[in-house]
Design an enzyme around this catalytic site. Structure first.
Site, PDB file in Angstrom:
ATOM      1  N   LYS B  95      31.070 -33.438  21.212  1.00 55.62           N
ATOM      2  CA  LYS B  95      30.141 -33.827  22.276  1.00 55.62           C
ATOM      3  C   LYS B  95      30.792 -33.382  23.574  1.00 55.62           C
ATOM      4  CE  LYS B  95      28.271 -37.701  24.836  1.00 55.62           C
ATOM      5  NZ  LYS B  95      28.118 -39.149  24.959  1.00 55.62           N
ATOM      6  N   GLY B 156      26.467 -46.294  31.179  1.00 50.67           N
ATOM      7  CA  GLY B 156      26.823 -47.696  31.363  1.00 50.67           C
ATOM      8  C   GLY B 156      25.905 -48.479  32.279  1.00 50.67           C
ATOM      9  N   ALA B 182      22.915 -42.052  27.136  1.00 52.86           N
ATOM     10  CA  ALA B 182      23.347 -42.663  28.398  1.00 52.86           C
ATOM     11  C   ALA B 182      22.221 -43.379  29.106  1.00 52.86           C
ATOM     12  CB  ALA B 182      23.979 -41.652  29.359  1.00 52.86           C
ATOM     13  N   GLY B 183      22.484 -44.587  29.450  1.00 57.50           N
ATOM     14  CA  GLY B 183      21.539 -45.380  30.227  1.00 57.50           C
ATOM     15  C   GLY B 183      20.622 -46.247  29.395  1.00 57.50           C
ATOM     16  N   ASN B 204      25.746 -46.918  23.470  1.00 58.19           N
ATOM     17  CA  ASN B 204      27.106 -47.447  23.414  1.00 58.19           C
ATOM     18  C   ASN B 204      27.208 -48.761  24.168  1.00 58.19           C
ATOM     19  OD1 ASN B 204      29.816 -47.962  23.283  1.00 58.19           O
ATOM     20  ND2 ASN B 204      30.483 -45.943  23.957  1.00 58.19           N
ATOM     21  N   THR B 205      27.206 -48.697  25.500  1.00 61.30           N
ATOM     22  CA  THR B 205      27.416 -49.880  26.335  1.00 61.30           C
ATOM     23  C   THR B 205      26.515 -51.049  25.969  1.00 61.30           C
ATOM     24  OG1 THR B 205      28.022 -48.423  28.150  1.00 61.30           O
ATOM     25  CG2 THR B 205      27.487 -50.699  28.717  1.00 61.30           C
TER      26      THR B 205
END
Lengths: 370, 257, 66
Positions: B95, B156, B182-183, B204-205
């Site tokens: 990635k 995040g 992301a986001g 993830n976050t």
């Protein structure tokens, strides 16, 4: 390597597609009219008989979409016939090798004389047209013509026989902006029936030539079918498949659709699948709703009054003061070389005046950096 | 079945391994998410401390590993990181993420394109993380990347699909799989991305920092699954109405037959 | 001779193989990559790579990340 169109084409069955179009219902049409991202099934609905009673709604939406994307502009261009020599027999065309026509290929001086005549009429955007005579009017001749004309015109497009990638590359380097390559018909049997002699018999080569253009990053590709050769709805649907294929792989190119309607010419051809005026309008509107970014082109094959009405329905470029005979702009005495009869023979000035009256800003020059 | 390069995935939810409270919690959450591809970072080992080795359990549990180049700020650094990752984890999947801006972690498009071109030449399977720029997505696709990973919002931030309109364009135009990364802060965001036609999402976050990571991981798994179903079902579009003014086609009635 | 591993200095015998130097520091080498003076040395070559005085060894490992 990206797949060529014949890979898609060979998986499309004419009869199945035709049935699919003719089975579309009013509900399908209504559903298509509500959407902003239409797919091929929606296009089928819009070109089907079921859409015939929705023309006014389609027209209103077409005008809105065209204005949103193009503003109130109309491009004007003129065809410049370089040669009517042809080694093909296409039963519907005046340039067919077996038609007794005085054949002419313009010399350098004659090309420049034509250019002068067109510039006097205020044109910056020309379409070079030839028959198919690769030995005398091949890539070398065309490259020379483009080089002669480049200093005089802002945009040079071309409608000639299909070429190979390397030839397109040379012509693009010389200043070629766009290419029109009409399949005529996507129906195999019909195509064979009408293209009897010459390189044009090779249907697969023609089908894949727009891919060669896309691979060379040409600025513009115009597709079209010769309306009247076969069922116009099915042929147009195949053309839409062709468009989607090219758009998928050649993202740097912009696309145009033209609407050549079969006209009488020298020769004995009778139109087998004529399209009515209503059908013609429906087709233009369907294309605009299907893809708001397309350049939609109208030629002088159509009558003056008809053009005046349909030019505001979603068309974004028109030819004017066309002469389909080589040398016809600078020498108006040569009358026997025409490819097809022109119906709207108004001057560029007159067509521009008509357009201005209808609220259009006439554009004779597209942007350019030189 | 989602196919990227030579691998097939049943699950369209990819997960990150960062920010979890412990590696036990991380492994439990990943299991609940049913994810089949997890991201990892590369770091210089702390010789004194004894940080958990998550590589071993992840490998043993059969996850597909996607190392990232996080920390790289230039193409050269990213290429080096990718080579280290290939060596360390025995996979040529990478990635590609280059964010020289440490505050918002926005990806550098120029370094990313340069690194992608180099890494593809070196035989990597490159999944580049980018802003939702359709032309950049084209360029990366053209140079041989196996997928594109446009962001929904800053890493995040949990803000959801701020780039929605541009994700739509990328999804429409891309000929390689599109993984929204992301986001994504809530299962509804993940579902929305899938409904739009995204091929997968990376989260993830939102999972790692939830009060109950296992539970939310399950919710994400379901959201991705149902979002995909909705997309395949063919969702009705919002209606667009035309404005009627004066009649445009009346002239057809007056034409001679 | 003196070598550096992740910026920490270590004293070793003059002809130490990379593998031996790594063993000395007792760290988990699963999922690790090693570079000597910015050149990545593949695991299969750790035994055969001789270190020299002043060499900078960097060990990288897979860790949690997004």
């Amino acid at each position: 390597m990206t797949p060529k169109f014949t890979e898609v084409f060979n998986n499309l069955n004419w009869d199945e597609q035709k049935i699919s179009i003719y089975s579309k219902t009013e509900d399908d049409v209504l559903s298509a009219l509500k959407k902003s991202n239409l797919n091929l099934e929606d296009f089928k609905a819009l070109i089907s008989p079921a859409a015939e009673s929705f023309l006014e709604t389609m027209a209103q939406k077409s005008v809105q979409l065209t204005r949103q994307r193009f503003g109130n502009t109309m491009q004007i261009f003129a065809p410049l016939y370089l040669s009517n020599v042809c080694s093909n027999i296409c039963t519907y065309c005046g340039f067919s090798i077996n038609n007794k026509l005085r054949r002419k290929t313009l010399t350098d001086d004659e090309i420049l004389a034509e250019a002068k005549a067109l510039k006097k009429r205020g044109l910056e955007n020309i379409l070079l047209v030839t028959g198919e005579a690769p030995k005398t009017v091949g890539a070398t001749y065309l490259k020379n013509a483009i080089e002669l004309l480049k200093p005089h015109f802002a945009q040079i497009n071309m409608e000639v026989q299909p070429l190979i990638g390397k030839e397109y590359e040379e012509l693009i380097d010389a200043g070629l902006h766009g290419v029109s390559l009409y399949q005529e018909t996507y129906h195999k049997g019909c195509y064979e029936e009408h293209h009897l002699v010459g390189n044009k018999k090779d249907m697969a080569f023609r089908l894949n030539s727009p891919d060669a253009l896309g691979q060379q990053n040409i600025h513009k590709i115009a597709l079209g079918v010769l309306i009247g050769l076969e069922d116009w709805r099915t042929d147009s649907l195949f053309c839409a498949n062709h468009l989607r294929h090219l758009q998928k792989y050649y993202w740097k190119t912009r696309y145009a659709i033209s609407f050549p309607r079969l006209r009488p010419c020298e020769g004995s051809y009778q139109v087998k699948h004529p399209i009515s005026d209503r059908g013609f309008v429906q087709l233009i509107l369907a294309w605009r709703l299907f893809d708001p970014d397309l350049d939609l082109t109208l030629s002088t094959r159509e009558s003056q009054s008809f053009r005046d009405q349909i030019c505001k329905l979603g068309i974004t470029s028109m030819s004017a003061e066309s002469s389909t005979q080589p040398g016809g702009y600078s020498d108006e005495s040569t009358k026997h070389l025409e490819q097809f009869e022109i119906d709207d023979d108004r001057t560029i000035a007159d067509v521009s005046a008509m357009l201005k009256k209808q609220g259009f800003e006439v554009v004779t020059k597209d942007w350019g950096w030189n | 079945m989602l196919k990227i390069a030579d691998k097939e995935f049943n699950s369209r939810l990819f997960t990150g391994t960062g920010k979890f409270a412990s590696s036990e919690k991380m492994l439990a959450a990943l299991k609940a998410s049913e994810s089949e591809l997890v991201t990892l970072a590369m770091k210089r080992v702390d010789l004194k401390g004894n940080s958990d080795n998550i590589y071993q359990p992840l490998q043993e549990q059969g996850y597909n590993l996607l190392p990232n180049t996080s920390g790289a700020r230039t193409a050269a650094e990213a290429v080096f990181a990718a080579q280290l990752a290939r060596e360390a984890m025995g996979t040529n999947w990478i990635k590609l993420e280059i964010h020289p801006d440490p505050r918002y972690l926005m990806p550098d498009p120029i370094e990313t394109l340069l690194a992608a071109e180099e890494l593809v030449t070196q035989g990597f399977i490159v999944l580049p993380y980018i802003h939702a720029d359709p032309v950049l997505a084209f360029r990366l696709q053209d140079c041989g990347c196996a997928a594109v990973m446009p962001l929904g919002a800053p890493i995040g931030s949990n803000q959801g699909l701020k780039t929605e309109e541009f994700l739509r364009i990328i999804i429409e135009q891309s000929t390689v799989p599109v993984v929204v990364d992301a986001g994504i802060g809530a299962p509804s965001h993940a579902m929305a991305a899938m409904e739009m036609g995204a091929d997968a999402v990376l989260v993830n976050t939102a999972i790692a920092t939830a009060s109950d990571p296992v539970r939310i991981a399950k919710a994400f798994a379901q959201a991705v699954h149902y979002g995909r179903d909705a997309y395949l079902a063919g969702m009705p579009e919002e209606s667009t109405e035309a404005n009627a003014s004066s009649p445009l086609t009346a002239f057809l009635d007056e034409l001679p037959a | 001779m003196r070598i550096f591993i992740n910026d920490e200095s270590f004293d070793t015998d003059d002809s130490t193989a990379l593998l031996d130097a790594l063993k000395q520091i007792d760290t988990d080498l699963e999922g690790s990559a090693v570079a000597v003076n910015q050149q990545i040395i593949s695991r299969t070559n750790w035994q055969d790579t001789q270190l020299n005085d002043g060499d900078k060894v960097l060990i990288f490992r897979a860790i949690a990340g997004g």
